[in-house]
Design a protein around this motif. Structure first.
Motif, PDB file in Angstrom:
ATOM      1  N   LEU A 253      52.406  46.242  57.137  1.00  0.00           N
ATOM      2  CA  LEU A 253      52.732  45.475  55.943  1.00  0.00           C
ATOM      3  C   LEU A 253      54.114  44.860  56.105  1.00  0.00           C
ATOM      4  O   LEU A 253      54.874  45.257  56.997  1.00  0.00           O
ATOM      5  CB  LEU A 253      52.664  46.348  54.702  1.00  0.00           C
ATOM      6  N   PRO A 254      54.470  43.894  55.281  1.00  0.00           N
ATOM      7  CA  PRO A 254      55.773  43.239  55.434  1.00  0.00           C
ATOM      8  C   PRO A 254      56.914  44.141  55.001  1.00  0.00           C
ATOM      9  O   PRO A 254      56.723  45.116  54.258  1.00  0.00           O
ATOM     10  CB  PRO A 254      55.656  42.007  54.534  1.00  0.00           C
TER      11      PRO A 254
ATOM     12  N   TRP B  79      48.405  44.188  55.684  1.00  0.00           N
ATOM     13  CA  TRP B  79      47.977  43.264  56.728  1.00  0.00           C
ATOM     14  C   TRP B  79      46.738  43.776  57.450  1.00  0.00           C
ATOM     15  O   TRP B  79      45.839  43.021  57.762  1.00  0.00           O
ATOM     16  CB  TRP B  79      49.089  43.078  57.757  1.00  0.00           C
TER      17      TRP B  79
ATOM     18  N   VAL C  67      45.425  40.657  63.266  1.00  0.00           N
ATOM     19  CA  VAL C  67      46.090  41.236  62.095  1.00  0.00           C
ATOM     20  C   VAL C  67      47.525  40.709  61.988  1.00  0.00           C
ATOM     21  O   VAL C  67      48.028  40.439  60.884  1.00  0.00           O
ATOM     22  CB  VAL C  67      46.074  42.778  62.191  1.00  0.00           C
ATOM     23  N   LEU C  68      48.181  40.528  63.125  1.00  0.00           N
ATOM     24  CA  LEU C  68      49.576  40.090  63.137  1.00  0.00           C
ATOM     25  C   LEU C  68      49.736  38.578  63.220  1.00  0.00           C
ATOM     26  O   LEU C  68      50.772  38.038  62.819  1.00  0.00           O
ATOM     27  CB  LEU C  68      50.304  40.741  64.319  1.00  0.00           C
TER      28      LEU C  68
ATOM     29  N   HIS D 206      51.219  36.262  60.477  1.00  0.00           N
ATOM     30  CA  HIS D 206      52.574  36.591  60.045  1.00  0.00           C
ATOM     31  C   HIS D 206      53.608  36.418  61.162  1.00  0.00           C
ATOM     32  O   HIS D 206      54.803  36.320  60.883  1.00  0.00           O
ATOM     33  CB  HIS D 206      52.608  38.030  59.535  1.00  0.00           C
TER      34      HIS D 206
END
Length: 651
Positions: free
Chosen positions: A20-21, A30, A47-48, A51
């Motif tokens: 998560l962020p 995420w 997933v990454l 972002h």
């Protein structure tokens, strides 16, 4: 059995995390991931990607049981983050926790040591969002099909909640994680996963990761509930003739402390010797570590008998000792474990192993090694990689094609680049690693790896092809590079198709010579012209202490190519000044010594490979040759002609 499984599921739960962020305490989820070694998390690249595509150095959070810490992307397998769909074989990403790995105590999963893809029942694990916080979930799943090289198809009666992508797939029978969840099917149940063997595509990072994984488990860590992964894994029994999970833990921990193997053929040969010459089922996977060779000692999911594993370990120990390494700890454990094997009349199968001739270290005082001539027409196969620059692209990008010339007909296209934009020079190794490696392994013969030709425009001749590893680029004193293992030469892409008369005639005349020497070019104080290159003696090979892609080396290489020269040597990292430093004299003297030993030009690629192998194994002083590239452009075996039309850079 149920209690054992429940305890195993608690371990996988403790090792599973969500990403998560940074910032808000309850940011959006995420996806999932899981610890595979101290400080290392494996997740899905997709997933990454949303972002991190703009900035791969973005910091984010990893949260799980007892862990809530910042992390960064270490490496992913994505070759083009802008592609709309992430291919199965590229959908892995490795994440590192910030700070020292010892700062954060956490569980780690056990990763399967076999490369064979799983079929049948397993458990899918991951986190999903749900008020007021994320939740861990473990569900039944079943693999009922495979896709491409690393894909696993999950039976379509399983409903995966959003957020579990990147989570682990656990095989309850063996107690090993065998894959990573990739995706649900759109508007359907079931989904896809990536086999854990795809981790090998990370190359050197994979070696580092698996060594850390095996050392951590080798220390027999105990969870907060008093459990340990290996203690909860199913085994073949406890008799001394059987190989148990505890044996595997000890063996892999010891292998992790050894120097890495020099190349895949060494690992494969020792595994085959341990199996008494019997081939393992299926194809040969990527073999980057001693652990990977260990994983070949199975029939299906079942390990072979203990003697087979002990033979493999003894072979590895013998190899390490033969190269001056320290295998004492492994040797002592082999002796200790062998005493538990009840069939004492068979102990000599372990004690008396001897390295095969192909792996015995060459004696510097022994006879000269056999030189394998480079194949001419009808004399054997070659593999060619054509790197075609994308027109108008800045910085330079390349499309690739792989061709096979079997030596008995016209070259055949084996595989071509499917990317939209081509590849930057630093991306070529990763892009070519799987298709080119697959072809080379298929065509290699024992003791005679197939030659590799790389065709480029002359301005890119300083590409360090001989340093390629398929998984990274490094200096030749790191073993396993292409130039140390096989004959690697460069060819001029502009010469593809029918050869011109000047090139063909000069090659024929050169091949008829019996004595060869180096031609220092451009020579000190001399101004070379077309005429000087055209009239140069046929036994003289142009040698440059400068790179071919920058002046004055670029002009010298252009003159050599335009005037029919098919063989040349040059220093890809050399100086570009007009005046030569004193070190250039040493280079030219060494090159003269090399060329003076030739009986024919066809010997040069393998004689240079011998020197590169000596550098790789640190057996001789051949440092002068490490940065030297070789043009060997035989007009009798021309590159395939270019297709009509042009390829422009995408907008």
């Amino acid at each position: 059995m149920t209690e054992r499984n429940d305890r195993l599921y608690e371990l996988v739960r403790a090792a599973t995390v969500h990403l998560l962020p940074t910032g808000a305490d309850m940011g959006p989820l995420w996806g999932s991931g899981f610890f595979v070694a101290p400080g290392w998390v494996l997740t899905a690249a997709h997933v990454l990607r949303p972002h991190l595509a703009a900035d791969r150095h973005t910091v984010f959070r990893v949260r799980g049981e007892g862990v809530d810490v910042e992390a960064r992307l270490e490496q992913w397998l994505l070759t083009d983050p802008r592609r709309p769909v992430v291919p199965l074989e590229e959908d892995l990403a490795l994440v590192r926790l910030t700070g020292d790995a010892d700062e954060h105590a956490h569980e780690c999963v056990w990763l399967a040591d076999r490369a064979a893809r799983h079929s049948g029942a397993l458990k899918a694990c991951g986190y999903y969002p749900g008020p007021p916080e994320t939740h861990f979930r473990i569900v039944d799943a079943e693999i009922n099909g495979h896709e491409d090289t690393y894909g696993l198809i999950i039976k379509p009666d399983i409903d995966f909640p959003s957020g579990v992508s990147g989570g682990p797939l656990l095989d309850p029978e063996t107690g090993a994680v065998v894959g990573l969840i990739k995706s649900r099917r759109k508007e359907q149940d079931g989904g896809k996963a990536v086999a854990i063997s795809a981790l090998r595509r990370f190359g050197p990072v994979y070696r580092t990761l698996m060594a850390a994984h095996d050392r951590w488990h080798g220390a027999e860590p105990v969870s907060g509930t008093g459990d340990n992964w290996i203690d909860l894994q199913g085994g073949a029994g406890t008799g001394g003739e059987r190989w148990t999970p505890a044996d595997r833990r000890e063996a892999l921990g010891l292998l992790a402390d050894l120097p890495v193997p020099p190349d895949a053929p060494t690992v494969a040969l020792l595994a085959r010797q341990a199996r008494s010459g019997m081939q393992w089922p299926g194809g040969t996977p990527e073999l980057l570590t001693w652990r990977d060779g260990y994983g070949l000692l199975y029939e299906g999911a079942h390990p072979l008998e203990a003697l087979t594993f002990l033979r493999y370990l003894r072979y590895v120990e013998s190899y390490i000792r033969s190269r001056g390494g320290d295998g004492a700890a492994l040797g002592a454990w082999i002796q200790k474990r062998l005493r538990r094997e009840p069939r004492r009349e068979l102990h000599a199968l372990v004690r008396d192993v001897a390295l095969p001739d192909a792996l015995r270290p060459a004696s510097e005082d022994g006879p000269e090694r056999v030189v394998i001539p480079y194949p001419g027409p009808g004399e054997g196969p070659t593999v060619a990689v054509l790197l075609d620059p994308v027109i108008g692209s800045q910085p330079a990008r390349f499309f690739w094609e792989i061709w096979l010339d079997a030596g008995d007909g016209e070259p055949e296209l084996y595989e071509s680049d499917g990317s939209v934009r081509g590849h930057l020079p630093g991306e070529l190794v990763q892009a070519l690693r799987e298709p080119l490696g697959r072809l080379l392994r298929a065509k290699d013969r024992e003791g005679c790896p197939v030659p590799l030709e790389v065709a480029l425009p002359a301005e890119y001749f300083d590409t360090a092809v001989h340093r390629w590893r398929f998984d990274d680029i490094a200096e030749l004193n790191d073993t396993g590079h292409l130039g140390a293992r096989r004959r690697v030469v460069l060819r001029s892409l502009e010469r593809r198709g029918d050869p011109d008369k000047l090139w063909a005639e000069r090659w024929q005349a050169m091949a008829a010579e019996q004595r060869f020497g180096g031609w220092r070019t451009p020579a000190r104080g001399a101004v070379h012209t077309d005429r000087s290159y055209r009239e140069a003696a046929f036994g003289l090979i142009p040698v440059m202490c400068r790179p071919a892609g920058r002046e004055p080396g670029r002009g010298a290489m252009r003159l050599a190519l335009e005037n029919g020269h098919g063989v040349a040597l040059w220093h890809i990292d050399g100086h570009t000044s007009r005046a030569c430093p004193e070190t250039c004299d040493t280079l030219y003297a060494k090159a003269e010594e090399l060329l003076g030993a030739l009986g024919s030009p066809a010997e040069l690629p393998d004689r240079l490979r011998h020197i590169r192998q000596d550098i790789s194994e640190q057996r001789a002083d051949g440092a002068w040759a490490e940065p030297m590239a070789l043009l060997y452009d035989d007009p009798r075996r021309p590159l395939p002609a270019e297709e009509t039309g042009t390829v422009d850079a995408p907008l």
